[in-house]
Design an enzyme around this catalytic site. Structure first.
Site, PDB file in Angstrom:
ATOM      1  N   GLU A 118       0.695  -1.502  -0.063  1.00 35.25           N
ATOM      2  CA  GLU A 118       0.196  -0.050   0.278  1.00 35.25           C
ATOM      3  C   GLU A 118       0.656   1.524   0.253  1.00 35.25           C
ATOM      4  O   GLU A 118       0.564   2.329   0.314  1.00 35.25           O
ATOM      5  CB  GLU A 118      -0.857  -0.128   1.468  1.00 35.25           C
ATOM      6  CG  GLU A 118      -2.171  -0.693   1.345  1.00 35.25           C
ATOM      7  CD  GLU A 118      -2.632  -1.080   2.040  1.00 35.25           C
ATOM      8  OE1 GLU A 118      -3.474  -0.543   2.598  1.00 35.25           O
ATOM      9  OE2 GLU A 118      -2.126  -2.218   3.217  1.00 35.25           O
ATOM     10  N   SER A 152      -6.065  -2.826   1.974  1.00 36.49           N
ATOM     11  CA  SER A 152      -6.413  -2.014   0.647  1.00 36.49           C
ATOM     12  C   SER A 152      -7.039  -3.774  -0.100  1.00 36.49           C
ATOM     13  O   SER A 152      -7.391  -3.121  -0.964  1.00 36.49           O
ATOM     14  CB  SER A 152      -5.440  -1.596   0.058  1.00 36.49           C
ATOM     15  OG  SER A 152      -5.077  -1.010   0.566  1.00 36.49           O
ATOM     16  N   ASP A 193     -15.607  -1.580   9.506  1.00 37.48           N
ATOM     17  CA  ASP A 193     -15.864  -1.999   8.004  1.00 37.48           C
ATOM     18  C   ASP A 193     -17.062  -2.966   7.922  1.00 37.48           C
ATOM     19  O   ASP A 193     -16.830  -3.866   9.316  1.00 37.48           O
ATOM     20  CB  ASP A 193     -15.094  -1.891   6.857  1.00 37.48           C
ATOM     21  CG  ASP A 193     -13.955  -1.328   6.245  1.00 37.48           C
ATOM     22  OD1 ASP A 193     -14.240  -0.245   6.617  1.00 37.48           O
ATOM     23  OD2 ASP A 193     -12.623  -1.866   5.930  1.00 37.48           O
ATOM     24  N   GLU A 246     -13.530  -6.035   9.767  1.00 32.50           N
ATOM     25  CA  GLU A 246     -12.120  -5.354  10.569  1.00 32.50           C
ATOM     26  C   GLU A 246     -12.486  -4.068  10.658  1.00 32.50           C
ATOM     27  O   GLU A 246     -13.091  -3.474  10.303  1.00 32.50           O
ATOM     28  CB  GLU A 246     -11.549  -5.875   8.823  1.00 32.50           C
ATOM     29  CG  GLU A 246     -11.670  -4.478   7.668  1.00 32.50           C
ATOM     30  CD  GLU A 246     -10.775  -4.876   6.503  1.00 32.50           C
ATOM     31  OE1 GLU A 246     -10.240  -6.147   6.541  1.00 32.50           O
ATOM     32  OE2 GLU A 246     -10.191  -3.994   5.530  1.00 32.50           O
ATOM     33  N   ASN A 289      -9.265  -0.561  10.767  1.00 30.99           N
ATOM     34  CA  ASN A 289      -8.449  -0.439  10.260  1.00 30.99           C
ATOM     35  C   ASN A 289      -7.608   0.846  11.307  1.00 30.99           C
ATOM     36  O   ASN A 289      -8.072   1.381  11.304  1.00 30.99           O
ATOM     37  CB  ASN A 289      -8.756   0.103   9.084  1.00 30.99           C
ATOM     38  CG  ASN A 289      -9.010  -0.484   7.771  1.00 30.99           C
ATOM     39  OD1 ASN A 289      -8.839  -1.068   6.922  1.00 30.99           O
ATOM     40  ND2 ASN A 289     -10.733  -0.871   7.977  1.00 30.99           N
ATOM     41  N   SER A 309     -11.274  10.495   1.536  1.00 31.78           N
ATOM     42  CA  SER A 309     -10.819   9.157   1.829  1.00 31.78           C
ATOM     43  C   SER A 309     -12.216   9.440   2.646  1.00 31.78           C
ATOM     44  O   SER A 309     -12.678   9.912   3.119  1.00 31.78           O
ATOM     45  CB  SER A 309      -9.677   8.592   2.395  1.00 31.78           C
ATOM     46  OG  SER A 309      -8.366   8.546   1.999  1.00 31.78           O
TER      47      SER A 309
END
EC number: 6.3.2.4
Length: 342
Positions: A13, A182, A289, A302, A304, A313
């Site tokens: 990433e 990602s 998410d 998950e 992040n 974003s």
């Protein structure tokens, strides 16, 4: 404040991280902080006499990092250590380090551990929480133990039995690397042939993969800042699912914030986001998410701990929905991160 924005690194990433770092650095400069960008992997040839200058060319710094990306593969073959020259010395001089790193060697707690040992302050969660959230298998176990709904799933290691029937699962399933980010190396598979190929490719990234029951539904994300959930955002990919291409290719998704769901479903999802954040012992901020099926059943996929932070974003969009612009958000994330050190 004198701030080092760490971006780049050597994960899959890297390019997204550079974009995040560039946006953050520009935003902090707009708020009158003396922010500079640094790549922890390639480092810098020398330390300038004025480490945090009043005038600073952000675009030039970001472009240098992008050019160095072409050297990444060869450099990783010839180097054992992670940190490049002078970067840690620069971090020691900062009031705080803003972590704009994504993926391995950045989001997994390793860089945080080094900064902790050096006594350097940084944004985001501590090493243990970062490591737990980075490992999707551990995240799933923590969620299950703390009443956070998550799809049924298993963690597989190379060489172990991978037959779904042995685990009471059936197609379709999602296959993904345990610690990737990602959505790199993520596959939705519907039969044995696709499953075998997905495992082969996922195992090429790392030695552990997560296989979980595929849930058909709408995709959402919720930022949690200082323990409190922000507005829910819905992500609707025009094609496929929210994979790497759809995350970072302009026009690939329709993103709606606040999400067009009922007040009760919004409250429920925010509750589970806060509960997941608390269960993983996260600090400062994170993004969780979700997927929700047609019956309104929601599942947390998950967490992040260093999510994308370009101006467009997801977290900046959620902040905008409550009247907070991008530079204000970047400053807010520093403010809540400093609470770790009080």
């Amino acid at each position: 404040m004198n701030i080092v924005v760490l971006a780049g690194g050597n994960s899959t990433e890297r390019e997204v991280s550079i974009a995040s770092g560039q946006g953050i650095c520009k935003a902090l400069r707009e708020r009158n902080h003396r922010a500079v960008m640094a790549d922890p992997y390639f480092g810098m040839e020398k330390l300038e006499e004025d480490l945090f200058p009043a005038e600073y060319d952000i675009e030039e710094a970001a472009e240098k990092m992008r050019k160095e990306s072409a050297l990444l593969e060869e450099t990783m073959k010839s180097r054992r250590g992670f940190f490049g020259s002078n970067v840690l010395a620069l971090c020691e001089k900062a009031d705080i380090v803003f972590l704009a790193l994504h993926g391995s060697n950045g989001e997994d707690g390793k860089v945080q551990s080094v900064l902790d040992l050096m006594g350097v302050k940084y944004t985001g969660s501590n090493p243990l929480s970062s490591g737990m959230a980075m490992d999707k298998g551990i995240t799933k176990m923590v969620f299950e133990a703390n009443g956070v709904p998550t799809p049924k799933g298993i963690t597989l290691e190379k060489g172990a039995s991978s037959r779904l029937i042995d685990y009471g699962m059936e197609f379709p399933v999602v296959v993904k690397p345990c610690c990737g980010g990602s959505s790199v190396g993520v596959f939705i598979v519907k039969n044995e042939a696709e499953y075998a190929q997905a495992l082969l490719e996922a195992f090429s990234y790392e030695d552990k993969v997560v296989v979980e029951q595929y849930i058909t539904g709408r995709e959402f994300s919720v930022a949690v800042v200082d323990g409190k959930a922000y507005p829910v955002i819905e992500i609707a990919p025009i094609e496929g699912f929210y994979d790497y291409k759809n995350k970072y290719q302009a026009g690939s998704c329709v993103e709606t914030c606040p999400a067009e769901i009922s007040a009760s479903l919004t409250k429920e999802m925010q509750h589970y986001a806060e509960k997941g954040y608390e269960a993983l012992k996260l600090q400062a901020y994170a993004r969780l998410d979700f997927i929700m099926d047609e019956e309104g059943n929601m599942y947390c996929l998950e967490a992040n701990t260093l999510p994308g932070m370009t101006p467009t974003s997801l977290i900046p969009q959620e902040a905008k929905a409550i009247g907070m612009n991008y530079p204000q958000l970047c400053e807010k994330l520093i403010e809540v991160s400093l609470k770790k050190y009080q």
